[in-house]
Design a protein around this motif. Structure first.
Motif, short mmCIF file in Angstrom:
data_model
loop_
_atom_site.label_atom_id
_atom_site.label_comp_id
_atom_site.label_asym_id
_atom_site.label_seq_id
_atom_site.Cartn_x
_atom_site.Cartn_y
_atom_site.Cartn_z
N HIS A 1 0.84 -1.21 0.00
CA HIS A 1 0.00 0.00 0.00
C HIS A 1 0.87 1.25 0.00
O HIS A 1 0.60 2.22 -0.72
CB HIS A 1 -0.95 -0.01 1.19
CG HIS A 1 -1.89 1.14 1.20
ND1 HIS A 1 -1.70 2.22 2.02
CD2 HIS A 1 -3.00 1.39 0.47
CE1 HIS A 1 -2.67 3.09 1.80
NE2 HIS A 1 -3.47 2.62 0.87
N ALA A 2 1.94 1.25 0.81
CA ALA A 2 2.85 2.40 0.87
C ALA A 2 3.49 2.66 -0.50
O ALA A 2 3.54 3.80 -0.97
CB ALA A 2 3.92 2.18 1.93
N LEU A 3 3.97 1.59 -1.14
CA LEU A 3 4.61 1.76 -2.45
C LEU A 3 3.61 2.18 -3.52
O LEU A 3 3.95 2.95 -4.43
CB LEU A 3 5.32 0.46 -2.84
CG LEU A 3 6.50 0.07 -1.93
CD1 LEU A 3 7.08 -1.27 -2.33
CD2 LEU A 3 7.56 1.16 -1.90
N SER A 4 2.38 1.72 -3.39
CA SER A 4 1.32 2.14 -4.31
C SER A 4 1.05 3.64 -4.15
O SER A 4 0.89 4.36 -5.14
CB SER A 4 0.06 1.33 -4.05
OG SER A 4 -1.01 1.84 -4.80
N MET A 5 1.00 4.09 -2.91
CA MET A 5 0.79 5.53 -2.66
C MET A 5 1.95 6.35 -3.23
O MET A 5 1.76 7.42 -3.78
CB MET A 5 0.63 5.81 -1.16
CG MET A 5 -0.68 5.33 -0.60
SD MET A 5 -1.07 5.80 1.11
CE MET A 5 0.43 6.24 1.86
N LYS B 1 3.83 5.57 -5.85
CA LYS B 1 3.69 5.62 -7.31
C LYS B 1 2.63 6.62 -7.72
O LYS B 1 2.81 7.39 -8.66
CB LYS B 1 3.33 4.23 -7.86
CG LYS B 1 4.50 3.28 -7.90
CD LYS B 1 4.10 1.95 -8.49
CE LYS B 1 5.25 0.97 -8.45
NZ LYS B 1 4.89 -0.36 -8.92
N GLU B 2 1.50 6.63 -7.01
CA GLU B 2 0.43 7.60 -7.32
C GLU B 2 0.94 9.02 -7.12
O GLU B 2 0.69 9.90 -7.95
CB GLU B 2 -0.78 7.35 -6.42
CG GLU B 2 -1.60 6.15 -6.80
CD GLU B 2 -2.81 5.98 -5.89
OE1 GLU B 2 -3.40 7.00 -5.48
OE2 GLU B 2 -3.15 4.83 -5.58
N SER B 3 1.64 9.24 -6.02
CA SER B 3 2.16 10.58 -5.72
C SER B 3 3.14 11.03 -6.81
O SER B 3 3.08 12.17 -7.27
CB SER B 3 2.86 10.56 -4.36
OG SER B 3 3.53 11.76 -4.13
N GLN B 4 4.03 10.13 -7.23
CA GLN B 4 4.99 10.48 -8.26
C GLN B 4 4.31 10.78 -9.60
O GLN B 4 4.70 11.69 -10.31
CB GLN B 4 6.03 9.37 -8.41
CG GLN B 4 6.96 9.26 -7.23
CD GLN B 4 7.84 8.01 -7.26
OE1 GLN B 4 7.51 7.03 -7.90
NE2 GLN B 4 8.96 8.08 -6.55
#
Length: 179
Positions: A51-55, A57-60
């Motif tokens: 979930h943290a890595l998904s967030m 990627k979305e942020s980037q």
């Protein structure tokens, strides 16, 4: 090794972006702990990391899109012929208990007609500093008989306060009334 030592090690030995990942994953585990502690919700550690890595990627992706949009849409644009554009900005220097205001007036070709900056007594709110910068710019232009003027600032809060109807009982209200 405590948290800060670990963060410094990631910064020193890691690659670009690793520190951002580290803090995002750390925050996710803190959030996971709070979910368990206060709501009894249990989440698998791998799901927390995913979930943290998904967030991230979305942020980037959002940041990349915003930067492209800003490059395309931002930048100084000249005023119409016969009109001058006044750009103002304010800055707070809290450690010195001072503020600074800057003003630049340009014509339709981008030629600088006038520019100035000044130190002022400290104000407590950033919006008041931005409003003071606008006021100082107008105080320079109005006595010179400059009537066709576009004022451009970078503070949406200040713009909204200026165009809002109603009376303000504060320093901001006094500045808005003067503007």
């Amino acid at each position: 090794m405590d948290f800060m030592e670990l963060a410094m090690k990631v910064k020193k030995e890691g690659q670009a972006g690793d520190l951002e990942k580290f803090f995002l994953i750390a925050w996710s585990f803190w959030y996971r702990r709070n979910q368990f502690q206060f709501e009894g919700h249990i989440q698998h550690p791998q799901h927390t990391v995913d979930h943290a890595l998904s967030m991230l990627k979305e942020s980037q992706a959002i940041q990349g899109g915003c930067q492209q949009l800003l490059r395309r849409n931002m930048g100084w644009r000249p005023p119409p012929t016969g009109v001058l554009k006044l750009n103002t900005d304010g800055a707070m220097f809290q450690e010195q208990c001072k503020i600074g205001v800057g003003v630049i007036l340009r014509d339709e070709n981008g030629k600088v007609v006038m520019a100035t900056c000044n130190k002022e007594p400290e104000f407590s709110e950033p919006m008041e500093v931005e409003l003071l910068a606008i006021l100082r710019g107008l105080q320079l232009c109005v006595p010179m008989g400059i009537n066709d003027l576009i004022v451009e600032i970078d503070s949406l809060l200040s713009v909204n306060a200026i165009v809002a109807e109603g009376e303000f009982i504060s320093t901001s209200g006094n500045l808005i009334s003067s503007i």
